[in-house]
Scaffold this active site. Structure first.
Site, PDB file in Angstrom:
ATOM      1  N   LYS A 183       0.852  -1.179   0.000  1.00 11.84           N
ATOM      2  CA  LYS A 183       0.000   0.000   0.000  1.00 11.84           C
ATOM      3  C   LYS A 183       0.890   1.232   0.000  1.00 11.84           C
ATOM      4  CE  LYS A 183      -3.699   2.284   2.493  1.00 11.84           C
ATOM      5  NZ  LYS A 183      -4.605   2.210   3.628  1.00 11.84           N
ATOM      6  N   ARG A 204       0.956   9.931   5.690  1.00 13.95           N
ATOM      7  CA  ARG A 204       1.172   8.576   6.219  1.00 13.95           C
ATOM      8  C   ARG A 204       2.516   8.019   5.732  1.00 13.95           C
ATOM      9  NH1 ARG A 204      -3.940   8.062   8.000  1.00 13.95           N
ATOM     10  NH2 ARG A 204      -5.725   8.196   6.605  1.00 13.95           N
ATOM     11  N   LYS A 235      -2.255  -1.679  -3.818  1.00  8.70           N
ATOM     12  CA  LYS A 235      -3.129  -0.506  -3.753  1.00  8.70           C
ATOM     13  C   LYS A 235      -2.320   0.760  -3.767  1.00  8.70           C
ATOM     14  CE  LYS A 235      -6.225   1.606  -0.501  1.00  8.70           C
ATOM     15  NZ  LYS A 235      -6.779   1.604   0.806  1.00  8.70           N
TER      16      LYS A 235
HETATM   17  C1  PBG Z   1      -7.226   3.242   5.450  1.00  8.18           C
HETATM   18  C2  PBG Z   1      -7.654   3.217   4.036  1.00  8.18           C
HETATM   19  C3  PBG Z   1      -7.505   4.208   3.071  1.00  8.18           C
HETATM   20  C4  PBG Z   1      -8.101   3.720   1.903  1.00  8.18           C
HETATM   21  C5  PBG Z   1      -8.590   2.454   2.180  1.00  8.18           C
HETATM   22  N1  PBG Z   1      -8.288   2.142   3.495  1.00  8.18           N
HETATM   23  C6  PBG Z   1      -6.955   5.583   3.199  1.00  8.18           C
HETATM   24  C7  PBG Z   1      -5.528   5.791   3.458  1.00  8.18           C
HETATM   25  O1  PBG Z   1      -4.742   4.869   3.654  1.00  8.18           O
HETATM   26  O2  PBG Z   1      -5.143   6.975   3.476  1.00  8.18           O
HETATM   27  C8  PBG Z   1      -8.193   4.452   0.603  1.00  8.18           C
HETATM   28  C9  PBG Z   1      -9.172   3.906  -0.393  1.00  8.18           C
HETATM   29  C10 PBG Z   1      -9.478   4.816  -1.517  1.00  8.18           C
HETATM   30  O3  PBG Z   1      -8.819   5.864  -1.714  1.00  8.18           O
HETATM   31  O4  PBG Z   1     -10.411   4.492  -2.276  1.00  8.18           O
HETATM   32  N2  PBG Z   1      -8.294   2.847   6.311  1.00  8.18           N
END
Ligand code: PBG
Length: 310
Positions: A183, A204, A235
Site C-alpha cells: 500500500k 502517512r 493498492k
Molecule cells: C485506510 C484506508 C484508506 C483507503 C482504504 N483504506 C486511506 C488511506 O490509507 O489513506 C483508501 C481507499 C481509496 O482511496 O479508495 N483505512
C-alpha cells in the site's frame, strides 16, 4: 474473433464493492469528489449489499464513518461492539447471509481524532506495537459482528501475525485475512478522505510505501505470507500495475488490487466534462488491472459493471 481470442475477461465475481456507512444520518450523503458514491445510512447500505449480491459481485468491503464526537486518540469506536462498523457488519450479514462475502476494513483512521491509522506515542509519532494491540481487539470485534474477511489496511509491521493469533484465540480460524500488502502513500487516496470524513493532518509516509519503490513490496509480501495472510492486495491499482504483476508472479495465494477513490474520481470527472468515453474507460481500466494479475478487484463501480457483464 477478438472476442474468441481475448486473453482477459471480466466477470461479476471478480469484483468487491467498497462501501461507506455513516453513523447518525437519515439520508445517504453524496461524496462530492466521488460522483455516484455515497456515505450510506444503515438502511441504504443493506440495499446496496443486496444489489451487489444480485449483480453477482463477490464481496463488500465496509468502512465505518462515526459521528465526530465519537472519535478519540485510541479510535475506541473501532472496537466498540456498538460502533458503526460493527453495527453495519451485523446489519449486512443479517441481510445477505453468505450470498456476499462481508469484509471489514481493519484500521483505526476512521475512528481516531488525529486521523492516523494507529495510536500515537508521546511525541505524536505512530506507535507500531501499541497499534498492533488495538488491531488484535478490532479483529475479534469484527469477527464477532459477522465479518467473513478482515482487511488490515494500516501497514503496521507485524499486523497480520497479531491479527491471525487474535482470531485463532477466539476460535475464529474461519475468518480470512485479506492483507493490504503493498500500500503506497498515494495522492490517489484524496477523495477517500472526504468519504470517511478524515481528520488527518499531515501524511502517512512513515507507514505507507514510497511510490518510487517496488522491492519493498516483495519484502512486505514475504512477511505477510509468513504471518498468515490468506489473500494479498496491491493498492492503488492503476499507477502500480508493475507492482501488481510482480506480486502476482511471486505468489500462489489470490491477489487483489484496489482501484482507489482517486482512480474513480479521475474517470468520472473527465467523463463529466465530456473528455473521455466513461463506460469504455472504466472497462479498459478494470481490464488492465485484471490483465496485470489481479484475481479480485475492489472498485466503486463493482455493481454497475457487474450488471453489464452477465
Ligand atoms: C485506510 C484506508 C484508506 C483507503 C482504504 N483504506 C486511506 C488511506 O490509507 O489513506 C483508501 C481507499 C481509496 O482511496 O479508495 N483505512
Amino acid at each position: 474473433m477478438r472476442r474468441m481470442v481475448a486473453e482477459t475477461r471480466l466477470h461479476p465475481a471478480d469484483f468487491i464493492l467498497p462501501a461507506f456507512v455513516r453513523e447518525g444520518v437519515g439520508e445517504p450523503v453524496p461524496i462530492g469528489a466521488m460522483p455516484g458514491v455515497v456515505q450510506h445510512t444503515r438502511d441504504s447500505l443493506k440495499k446496496a449489499a443486496v444489489e451487489a449480491a444480485e449483480a453477482g459481485v463477490s464481496g463488500i468491503m465496509l468502512f465505518g464513518v462515526p459521528e465526530d464526537a465519537k472519535k478519540d486518540a485510541l479510535g475506541t469506536a473501532g472496537t466498540d461492539p456498538d460502533g458503526i462498523l460493527q453495527v453495519a457488519l451485523r446489519d449486512v450479514r443479517a441481510e445477505v447471509g453468505d450470498d456476499l462475502l462481508v469484509m471489514a476494513d481493519l484500521c483505526l483512521d476512521e475512528f481516531t481524532d488525529h486521523g492516523h491509522c494507529g495510536v500515537l506515542d508521546d511525541q505524536g509519532r505512530v506507535d507500531n506495537d501499541a497499534t498492533l494491540e488495538r488491531y488484535a481487539e478490532m479483529a475479534q470485534v469484527q469477527a464477532d459482528a459477522g465479518a467473513h474477511v478482515v482487511g488490515p489496511s494500516g501497514m503496521m509491521d507485524g499486523q497480520i501475525g497479531v491479527i491471525r493469533d487474535a482470531l485463532d484465540q477466539i476460535g475464529r480460524e474461519d475468518v480470512a485475512i485479506l492483507a493490504y500488502t503493498a500500500k503506497y502513500s498515494s495522492a490517489f487516496f484524496g477523495p477517500f478522505r472526504e468519504a470517511v470524513g478524515s481528520s488527518l493532518r499531515g501524511d502517512r509516509q512513515t507507514y505507507q510505501q514510497d511510490p518510487a519503490n517496488w522491492r519493498e513490496s516483495l519484502r512486505e509480501l514475504a512477511l505477510d505470507l509468513e504471518e498468515g495472510a490468506d489473500m494479498v492486495m496491491v493498492k492503488p491499482a492503476g499507477p502500480y500495475l508493475d507492482v501488481l504483476a510482480r506480486v502476482a508472479d511471486a505468489v500462489d495465494v489470490p491477489v487483489a488490487a484496489y482501484q482507489v477513490s482517486g482512480e474513480y474520481a479521475m474517470i468520472e470527472a473527465a467523463a463529466e466534462k465530456g473528455w473521455i468515453d466513461r463506460d469504455r474507460a472504466i472497462l479498459e481500466a478494470l481490464t488492465g488491472i485484471k490483465r496485470a494479475g489481479a484475481r479480485t478487484i475492489l472498485t466503486y463501480w463493482a455493481t454497475e459493471v457487474a450488471r453489464t457483464l452477465d
